[in-house]
Design a protein around this motif. Structure first.
Motif, PDB file in Angstrom:
ATOM      1  N   MET A  35     -14.667  13.554 -22.483  1.00 36.15           N
ATOM      2  CA  MET A  35     -14.937  13.174 -21.103  1.00 36.15           C
ATOM      3  C   MET A  35     -14.296  11.826 -20.816  1.00 36.15           C
ATOM      4  O   MET A  35     -14.504  10.866 -21.558  1.00 36.15           O
ATOM      5  N   LYS A  36     -13.498  11.794 -19.765  1.00 32.53           N
ATOM      6  CA  LYS A  36     -12.835  10.565 -19.330  1.00 32.53           C
ATOM      7  C   LYS A  36     -13.033  10.384 -17.839  1.00 32.53           C
ATOM      8  O   LYS A  36     -13.341  11.333 -17.121  1.00 32.53           O
ATOM      9  N   ASP A  37     -12.818   9.166 -17.407  1.00 30.90           N
ATOM     10  CA  ASP A  37     -12.869   8.883 -15.971  1.00 30.90           C
ATOM     11  C   ASP A  37     -11.721   9.594 -15.280  1.00 30.90           C
ATOM     12  O   ASP A  37     -10.617   9.704 -15.827  1.00 30.90           O
ATOM     13  N   ARG A  38     -11.972  10.100 -14.073  1.00 29.25           N
ATOM     14  CA  ARG A  38     -10.936  10.863 -13.356  1.00 29.25           C
ATOM     15  C   ARG A  38      -9.663  10.067 -13.136  1.00 29.25           C
ATOM     16  O   ARG A  38      -8.587  10.605 -13.004  1.00 29.25           O
ATOM     17  N   GLY A  39      -9.798   8.766 -13.051  1.00 33.04           N
ATOM     18  CA  GLY A  39      -8.622   7.949 -12.828  1.00 33.04           C
ATOM     19  C   GLY A  39      -7.659   7.974 -13.992  1.00 33.04           C
ATOM     20  O   GLY A  39      -6.487   7.658 -13.853  1.00 33.04           O
ATOM     21  N   HIS A  40      -8.134   8.361 -15.159  1.00 35.66           N
ATOM     22  CA  HIS A  40      -7.279   8.399 -16.339  1.00 35.66           C
ATOM     23  C   HIS A  40      -6.748   9.789 -16.635  1.00 35.66           C
ATOM     24  O   HIS A  40      -5.982   9.976 -17.570  1.00 35.66           O
ATOM     25  N   CYS A  41      -7.232  10.807 -15.901  1.00 39.50           N
ATOM     26  CA  CYS A  41      -6.768  12.168 -16.163  1.00 39.50           C
ATOM     27  C   CYS A  41      -5.281  12.291 -15.890  1.00 39.50           C
ATOM     28  O   CYS A  41      -4.573  13.025 -16.561  1.00 39.50           O
ATOM     29  N   SER A  42      -4.831  11.593 -14.874  1.00 41.18           N
ATOM     30  CA  SER A  42      -3.414  11.598 -14.562  1.00 41.18           C
ATOM     31  C   SER A  42      -2.782  10.329 -15.120  1.00 41.18           C
ATOM     32  O   SER A  42      -3.293   9.240 -14.919  1.00 41.18           O
ATOM     33  N   GLU A  43      -1.731  10.477 -15.826  1.00 38.98           N
ATOM     34  CA  GLU A  43      -1.056   9.333 -16.423  1.00 38.98           C
ATOM     35  C   GLU A  43      -0.110   8.644 -15.444  1.00 38.98           C
ATOM     36  O   GLU A  43       0.635   7.746 -15.814  1.00 38.98           O
ATOM     37  N   LYS A  44      -0.147   9.059 -14.162  1.00 38.28           N
ATOM     38  CA  LYS A  44       0.712   8.455 -13.161  1.00 38.28           C
ATOM     39  C   LYS A  44       0.238   7.039 -12.869  1.00 38.28           C
ATOM     40  O   LYS A  44      -0.915   6.809 -12.550  1.00 38.28           O
ATOM     41  N   LYS A  45       1.112   6.067 -12.948  1.00 36.01           N
ATOM     42  CA  LYS A  45       0.777   4.678 -12.706  1.00 36.01           C
ATOM     43  C   LYS A  45       1.130   4.286 -11.264  1.00 36.01           C
ATOM     44  O   LYS A  45       2.119   4.733 -10.716  1.00 36.01           O
ATOM     45  N   ILE A  46       0.286   3.445 -10.691  1.00 35.15           N
ATOM     46  CA  ILE A  46       0.512   2.991  -9.312  1.00 35.15           C
ATOM     47  C   ILE A  46       1.427   1.772  -9.311  1.00 35.15           C
ATOM     48  O   ILE A  46       1.172   0.800 -10.011  1.00 35.15           O
ATOM     49  N   ASP A  47       2.486   1.869  -8.543  1.00 36.68           N
ATOM     50  CA  ASP A  47       3.410   0.744  -8.397  1.00 36.68           C
ATOM     51  C   ASP A  47       2.910  -0.127  -7.250  1.00 36.68           C
ATOM     52  O   ASP A  47       3.189   0.111  -6.080  1.00 36.68           O
ATOM     53  N   TRP A  48       2.128  -1.157  -7.602  1.00 39.37           N
ATOM     54  CA  TRP A  48       1.518  -1.995  -6.574  1.00 39.37           C
ATOM     55  C   TRP A  48       2.551  -2.790  -5.792  1.00 39.37           C
ATOM     56  O   TRP A  48       2.378  -3.036  -4.591  1.00 39.37           O
ATOM     57  N   ASN A  49       3.628  -3.216  -6.421  1.00 36.18           N
ATOM     58  CA  ASN A  49       4.684  -3.948  -5.712  1.00 36.18           C
ATOM     59  C   ASN A  49       5.325  -3.077  -4.634  1.00 36.18           C
ATOM     60  O   ASN A  49       5.571  -3.522  -3.512  1.00 36.18           O
ATOM     61  N   ARG A  50       5.567  -1.826  -5.016  1.00 38.91           N
ATOM     62  CA  ARG A  50       6.175  -0.907  -4.052  1.00 38.91           C
ATOM     63  C   ARG A  50       5.211  -0.627  -2.900  1.00 38.91           C
ATOM     64  O   ARG A  50       5.623  -0.553  -1.734  1.00 38.91           O
ATOM     65  N   ARG A  51       3.925  -0.464  -3.231  1.00 41.76           N
ATOM     66  CA  ARG A  51       2.934  -0.220  -2.184  1.00 41.76           C
ATOM     67  C   ARG A  51       2.836  -1.416  -1.242  1.00 41.76           C
ATOM     68  O   ARG A  51       2.704  -1.265  -0.028  1.00 41.76           O
ATOM     69  N   LEU A  52       2.887  -2.639  -1.809  1.00 40.48           N
ATOM     70  CA  LEU A  52       2.829  -3.841  -0.985  1.00 40.48           C
ATOM     71  C   LEU A  52       4.033  -3.936  -0.062  1.00 40.48           C
ATOM     72  O   LEU A  52       3.895  -4.265   1.125  1.00 40.48           O
ATOM     73  N   GLN A  53       5.224  -3.656  -0.595  1.00 40.18           N
ATOM     74  CA  GLN A  53       6.434  -3.693   0.226  1.00 40.18           C
ATOM     75  C   GLN A  53       6.365  -2.678   1.360  1.00 40.18           C
ATOM     76  O   GLN A  53       6.756  -2.965   2.498  1.00 40.18           O
ATOM     77  N   LYS A  54       5.802  -1.507   1.064  1.00 35.96           N
ATOM     78  CA  LYS A  54       5.670  -0.481   2.089  1.00 35.96           C
ATOM     79  C   LYS A  54       4.718  -0.938   3.183  1.00 35.96           C
ATOM     80  O   LYS A  54       4.971  -0.738   4.374  1.00 35.96           O
ATOM     81  N   GLN A  55       3.616  -1.595   2.782  1.00 33.78           N
ATOM     82  CA  GLN A  55       2.656  -2.078   3.753  1.00 33.78           C
ATOM     83  C   GLN A  55       3.259  -3.172   4.626  1.00 33.78           C
ATOM     84  O   GLN A  55       3.012  -3.237   5.835  1.00 33.78           O
ATOM     85  N   LEU A  56       4.056  -4.062   4.017  1.00 35.59           N
ATOM     86  CA  LEU A  56       4.703  -5.122   4.784  1.00 35.59           C
ATOM     87  C   LEU A  56       5.679  -4.555   5.806  1.00 35.59           C
ATOM     88  O   LEU A  56       5.778  -5.049   6.930  1.00 35.59           O
ATOM     89  N   ILE A  57       6.392  -3.512   5.410  1.00 30.68           N
ATOM     90  CA  ILE A  57       7.322  -2.870   6.332  1.00 30.68           C
ATOM     91  C   ILE A  57       6.572  -2.251   7.506  1.00 30.68           C
ATOM     92  O   ILE A  57       6.966  -2.390   8.672  1.00 30.68           O
ATOM     93  N   LEU A  58       5.445  -1.577   7.204  1.00 29.63           N
ATOM     94  CA  LEU A  58       4.651  -0.970   8.270  1.00 29.63           C
ATOM     95  C   LEU A  58       4.074  -2.031   9.202  1.00 29.63           C
ATOM     96  O   LEU A  58       4.034  -1.842  10.425  1.00 29.63           O
ATOM     97  N   ASP A  59       3.637  -3.151   8.628  1.00 28.59           N
ATOM     98  CA  ASP A  59       3.111  -4.243   9.452  1.00 28.59           C
ATOM     99  C   ASP A  59       4.187  -4.809  10.363  1.00 28.59           C
ATOM    100  O   ASP A  59       3.930  -5.121  11.531  1.00 28.59           O
ATOM    101  N   ASP A  60       5.408  -4.956   9.814  1.00 28.90           N
ATOM    102  CA  ASP A  60       6.512  -5.476  10.616  1.00 28.90           C
ATOM    103  C   ASP A  60       6.840  -4.530  11.768  1.00 28.90           C
ATOM    104  O   ASP A  60       7.076  -4.966  12.905  1.00 28.90           O
ATOM    105  N   LEU A  61       6.825  -3.241  11.498  1.00 27.29           N
ATOM    106  CA  LEU A  61       7.094  -2.263  12.552  1.00 27.29           C
ATOM    107  C   LEU A  61       6.006  -2.296  13.618  1.00 27.29           C
ATOM    108  O   LEU A  61       6.285  -2.150  14.817  1.00 27.29           O
ATOM    109  N   ARG A  62       4.753  -2.513  13.187  1.00 24.13           N
ATOM    110  CA  ARG A  62       3.654  -2.575  14.132  1.00 24.13           C
ATOM    111  C   ARG A  62       3.803  -3.793  15.043  1.00 24.13           C
ATOM    112  O   ARG A  62       3.571  -3.715  16.251  1.00 24.13           O
ATOM    113  N   VAL A  63       4.186  -4.925  14.455  1.00 27.69           N
ATOM    114  CA  VAL A  63       4.384  -6.140  15.248  1.00 27.69           C
ATOM    115  C   VAL A  63       5.522  -5.950  16.247  1.00 27.69           C
ATOM    116  O   VAL A  63       5.432  -6.348  17.413  1.00 27.69           O
TER     117      VAL A  63
END
Length: 286
Positions: A35-63
């Protein structure tokens, strides 16, 4: 028989909560469930830098989208706002850490602190009950032919509640005048009466400008004449000059070094300010 029941119970648990398990195996004839936590079932790692860059781009478009909407609304009005630039400097030489500008009030020049969080513009006036030490002459309403007092029964006096947080009151010495009180967060304060006078700055004149004639003032004002309110209420300088400058202003704050200067721009010249921002060093634009 008991072992068989145990196996059935384990299998039942696996079926019900199987989404929490990531694997299974056998060890010495027994079924082993890992038994493991569901977050570990998938070995896919989150690229936080890429997610941050995407959010900044969306914020810029919103502005950008909001800016385009504002431009479209502004373009539907046929009002052409003027623009003027006022020299702005550090107030260190006048014993204040705030930034200062010089404006004309009646026929006299007054050096005042700029304050974007205040609404009422005021200067020290004579006769003064209790005034701090000011460098330069104190404004004398009695010597100005264009000065007029504001009645305590006027709508202007009633608007003090929103501008200063205190309601206007009829004067004790002169019941027809409108008295004001402004208290600041650092303990400084000013109180006096409202008046109307001709205002000038940057080559532009504004008639019937409502301001405070401070008769009792104390606080961290250094040696300036008073304060310029650039807030949003009806009595702020921005609102009172809305017909001329369109309710828009910007400023460049200089460094505290000797000879450094900035500017307070009344009116909408965003492209000009942006270009100056690119060519300036050590200054801050807003």
């Amino acid at each position: 028989m008991i072992d068989t029941i145990r196996i059935y119970i384990i299998l039942l648990i696996f079926i019900i909560y199987g989404r929490h398990f990531c694997g299974e195996g056998k060890e010495k004839g027994a079924i082993v469930l890992e038994m493991k936590d569901r977050g570990h079932c998938s070995e896919k790692k989150i690229d936080w830098n890429r997610r941050l860059q995407k959010q900044l781009i969306l914020d810029d478009l919103r502005v950008r989208s909001m800016q385009n909407r504002i431009r479209r609304v502004a373009s539907t009005h046929n009002v052409e706002a003027s623009q003027t630039q006022i020299p702005l400097s550090s107030g260190i030489n006048l014993q204040t850490l705030n930034y200062i500008v010089t404006m004309g009030l009646g026929s006299k020049n007054m050096t005042v602190i700029i304050d974007t969080r205040s609404d009422l513009t005021w200067v020290q006036c004579e006769p003064c009950m209790s005034c701090y030490n000011q460098q330069g002459p104190i404004f004398k309403p009695s010597t100005s032919s264009s000065y007029q007092s504001v009645s305590c029964n006027s709508s202007t006096c009633q608007s003090l509640q929103f501008a200063t947080g205190n309601t206007g009151a009829c004067g004790s010495s002169n019941p027809s005048t409108c008295n004001y009180v402004v208290n600041y967060g650092d303990g400084s304060y000013t109180n006096g009466d409202l008046g109307v006078e001709a205002l000038s700055f940057g080559g532009v004149s504004v008639s019937d400008f409502v301001f405070g004639c401070g008769r009792n003032n104390k606080g961290l004002f250094g040696g300036v004449s008073g304060l310029m309110g650039l807030g949003r209420s009806y009595l702020s300088l921005v609102s009172q000059t809305n017909a001329t400058f369109g309710g828009v202003f910007s400023y460049c704050l200089p460094t505290t070094e000797a000879g450094s200067s900035g500017s307070l721009v009344m009116g909408n010249e965003f492209s000009q300010i942006s270009q100056k921002k690119k060519n300036s060093y050590g200054s801050r634009y807003f």
